[in-house]
Design a protein around this motif. Structure first.
Motif, PDB file in Angstrom:
ATOM      1  N   ALA A  26      68.021  14.222  44.626  1.00 14.02           N
ATOM      2  CA  ALA A  26      67.519  13.807  43.546  1.00 14.02           C
ATOM      3  C   ALA A  26      66.022  14.084  44.045  1.00 14.02           C
ATOM      4  O   ALA A  26      65.649  13.412  45.231  1.00 14.02           O
ATOM      5  CB  ALA A  26      67.743  13.193  42.697  1.00 14.02           C
ATOM      6  N   VAL A  27      65.172  14.869  43.425  1.00 13.52           N
ATOM      7  CA  VAL A  27      63.474  15.182  44.385  1.00 13.52           C
ATOM      8  C   VAL A  27      62.656  15.466  42.756  1.00 13.52           C
ATOM      9  O   VAL A  27      62.647  15.910  42.790  1.00 13.52           O
ATOM     10  CB  VAL A  27      64.048  16.148  44.938  1.00 13.52           C
TER      11      VAL A  27
ATOM     12  N   PRO B 139      81.355   3.890  42.970  1.00 16.29           N
ATOM     13  CA  PRO B 139      81.300   5.455  42.100  1.00 16.29           C
ATOM     14  C   PRO B 139      81.812   5.623  43.663  1.00 16.29           C
ATOM     15  O   PRO B 139      82.090   6.790  42.672  1.00 16.29           O
ATOM     16  CB  PRO B 139      79.787   5.769  41.379  1.00 16.29           C
ATOM     17  N   MET B 140      81.446   5.679  45.228  1.00 18.31           N
ATOM     18  CA  MET B 140      81.801   6.141  45.978  1.00 18.31           C
ATOM     19  C   MET B 140      82.772   6.428  45.549  1.00 18.31           C
ATOM     20  O   MET B 140      83.530   7.097  46.691  1.00 18.31           O
ATOM     21  CB  MET B 140      80.175   5.977  46.650  1.00 18.31           C
TER      22      MET B 140
ATOM     23  N   LYS C 297      75.386   9.779  40.118  1.00 20.48           N
ATOM     24  CA  LYS C 297      73.494  10.678  39.384  1.00 20.48           C
ATOM     25  C   LYS C 297      73.021   9.889  38.427  1.00 20.48           C
ATOM     26  O   LYS C 297      71.845  10.077  38.658  1.00 20.48           O
ATOM     27  CB  LYS C 297      74.111  12.141  38.160  1.00 20.48           C
ATOM     28  N   ASN C 298      74.059   9.052  37.852  1.00 21.78           N
ATOM     29  CA  ASN C 298      73.296   8.275  36.631  1.00 21.78           C
ATOM     30  C   ASN C 298      72.601   7.098  37.589  1.00 21.78           C
ATOM     31  O   ASN C 298      71.094   6.619  37.276  1.00 21.78           O
ATOM     32  CB  ASN C 298      74.250   7.676  35.419  1.00 21.78           C
TER      33      ASN C 298
ATOM     34  N   MET D  98      65.089   6.181  40.811  1.00 21.70           N
ATOM     35  CA  MET D  98      64.671   7.724  40.931  1.00 21.70           C
ATOM     36  C   MET D  98      62.947   7.415  39.904  1.00 21.70           C
ATOM     37  O   MET D  98      61.618   7.705  40.158  1.00 21.70           O
ATOM     38  CB  MET D  98      64.311   8.837  40.474  1.00 21.70           C
ATOM     39  N   GLU D  99      63.089   6.438  38.969  1.00 15.70           N
ATOM     40  CA  GLU D  99      62.205   6.673  38.072  1.00 15.70           C
ATOM     41  C   GLU D  99      60.566   5.083  38.438  1.00 15.70           C
ATOM     42  O   GLU D  99      59.572   5.017  38.318  1.00 15.70           O
ATOM     43  CB  GLU D  99      62.667   4.957  36.416  1.00 15.70           C
ATOM     44  N   GLU D 100      61.281   4.392  40.108  1.00 14.25           N
ATOM     45  CA  GLU D 100      60.330   3.870  40.858  1.00 14.25           C
ATOM     46  C   GLU D 100      59.668   5.151  41.626  1.00 14.25           C
ATOM     47  O   GLU D 100      59.777   5.650  41.392  1.00 14.25           O
ATOM     48  CB  GLU D 100      60.755   3.457  42.080  1.00 14.25           C
ATOM     49  N   LYS D 101      57.932   4.427  40.941  1.00 11.68           N
ATOM     50  CA  LYS D 101      56.714   6.060  40.901  1.00 11.68           C
ATOM     51  C   LYS D 101      56.486   5.789  42.743  1.00 11.68           C
ATOM     52  O   LYS D 101      56.366   7.161  43.041  1.00 11.68           O
ATOM     53  CB  LYS D 101      55.368   4.839  40.344  1.00 11.68           C
TER      54      LYS D 101
END
Length: 478
Positions: free
Chosen positions: A113-114, A75-76, A85-86, A92-95
């Motif tokens: 993403a933050v 993608p890059m 982004k996907n 980011m779902e990792e806790k």
């Protein structure tokens, strides 16, 4: 039944205290072992757990970062922002992940993403990162791990062949791993504490299990040990009550058994001496006493004969009086040696009888009062009996010979602390210079001193002789 002041009770209490002391010492050793040995183990275990979990956690963080950098290559290369982004959203779902930045070598954010109350993402695109972490991440050629408070920043390059397309950075929060480490350390500590508590409980249980039969053994041995001593105590009580035939049943050959044998030998000797004394008293009563009585009776009969001259009658009268006095002396001596007769009531009766007979014969009034306290006991020693009587006898003799008194008052009192005899007359009194001349007064003073007491003489409207002896008697050498 236990008595606190008995040897048996003290022996049992001593052994119980010894058991308790042993238990306390063992518990102290266990606690000291925990402090000296388990504390280092506890510290080492905590360090190992912390190191192992943190290493595992950092390895996982690096693996996630490395995986993300590989997934972002295509993608890059195509600069497919939507795909990037996907991929970031899924990651980011990792806790434990707090943020993900993808920026170029100038620090400009391409995708971000933050997590948090104010979640950010697209609005960060185009912003420049100029902090120390970013600069170090840009300068690094390999994966870089940096700590910033509770955040561990892991940076990796997105490479296409030898070309560096961008830099991906993931911020991992270490709060979760710290909670895990704390929980595991607490579990370890609780386990060690439970082990120490179990050891202490086992010591207490062993003390109870072993203590009960041990106390039973102590009771058994103390009964075996003290039984002869109780026999000695019982024997002394029986001897004090007058039973000189009592013997202790000796079953052992140890020191206590030897003591019991010595006690039996002593009792036999005392019984033999008692029988010999009784024989002597009987012989004195029947022999010397009988002879003296016969002399007295014969002299009185001779005085009544009309053929006897006045001089002979006077001599016979003197013989009669001396015989009477000698008979009284023999009777007093026998009473003093007879243990059955040496009591305060017998002495009181003897004093009253002697004083009344001697004083009344000379036309003098005699009055005696006695006050015997119940706490004073019953028996008194033969020496005390004899000395009190002889002091009283000497005082009465002095009154008859020298006082010309019309009245004689005697007070005899006994309590648990002292015995007192006071003889008072209303005669002419004794002059000071005459007190040292008489042998009788000197003897009375010496008798009082031998018994640890004192004798005082006062001449005021007559003569008062007071004898006071403290109890128990403290015999003094002459």
């Amino acid at each position: 039944m236990f008595k606190f002041n008995s040897i048996k009770t003290k022996l049992v209490l001593f052994n119980i205290l010894l058991i308790l002391l042993t238990v306390v010492i063992v518990i102290g050793i266990v606690i000291d072992l925990d402090r000296r040995s388990l504390s280092p183990v506890r510290g080492s275990s905590e360090a190992l757990i912390t190191t192992a979990l943190q290493s595992e956690w950092e390895g996982k963080s690096k693996a996630i970062t490395n995986l993300l950098s590989n997934r972002l290559v295509q993608p890059m290369h195509n600069f497919d922002i939507f795909e990037m982004k996907n991929i970031i959203t899924l990651t980011m779902e990792e806790k434990d992940i707090s943020y993900i930045y993808i920026h170029d070598e100038g620090g400009r954010i391409l995708v971000a993403a933050v997590k948090g109350p104010e979640a950010k993402g697209a609005e960060l695109m185009g912003e420049m990162l100029d902090d120390k972490l970013t600069k170090k991440a840009i300068a690094a050629n390999e994966m870089l791990v940096q700590r910033n408070g509770d955040i561990v920043d892991v940076a990796a390059s997105v490479m296409l062949g030898q070309k560096r397309l961008s830099i991906v950075r993931i911020g991992f929060s270490n709060k979760g791993i710290q909670h895990t480490i704390t929980a595991m350390i607490k579990e370890l500590t609780d386990g060690l504490d439970r082990a120490v508590t179990t050891a202490i409980n086992n010591v207490l249980l062993a003390a109870i299990i072993l203590g009960v039969p041990l106390i039973a053994v102590v009771l058994f041995l103390s009964n075996r040990l003290l039984s002869p001593i109780y026999g000695l105590i019982n024997g002394t009580k029986k001897i004090a009550a007058g039973d000189l035939t009592y013997k202790i049943d000796v079953k052992s050959t140890d020191e206590i058994g030897q003591l019991a044998n010595s006690f039996n030998s002593m009792t036999e000797d005392m019984h033999r001496y008692h029988l010999e004394k009784e024989k002597i008293l009987k012989d004195m009563h029947d022999g010397i006493g009988g002879i003296t009585t016969n002399i007295k009776l014969l002299s009185e009969l001779a005085q009544n004969k009309e053929s006897a001259s006045a001089e002979i009658k006077e001599s016979l009268k003197t013989i009669s009086e001396l015989s009477k006095e000698g008979l009284s002396e023999i009777r007093s001596f026998i009473y003093s040696l007879d243990a059955k007769e040496t009591n305060w009531q017998a002495l009181t009766a003897e004093l009253r009888s002697f004083g009344s007979n001697m004083i009344a014969a000379h036309g003098t009034a005699f009055n005696m009062k006695a006050d015997i306290d119940e706490d004073a006991g019953v028996h008194l020693s033969s020496l005390l009996y004899l000395n009190i009587f002889r002091t009283f006898k000497e005082a009465i003799a002095n009154i008859i010979k020298h006082s010309h008194a019309k009245n004689v008052d005697v007070l005899f009192s006994v309590n648990r602390e002292r015995v007192a005899l006071c003889v008072k007359d209303d005669g002419i009194g004794i002059k000071e210079k005459e007190r040292c001349k008489g042998r009788g007064i000197t003897n009375m003073i010496m008798r009082a001193r031998e018994l640890g007491g004192q004798l005082t003489i006062a001449s005021d409207k007559g003569t008062q002789i007071a004898l006071e002896i403290p109890l128990p008697i403290k015999y003094l050498s002459s």
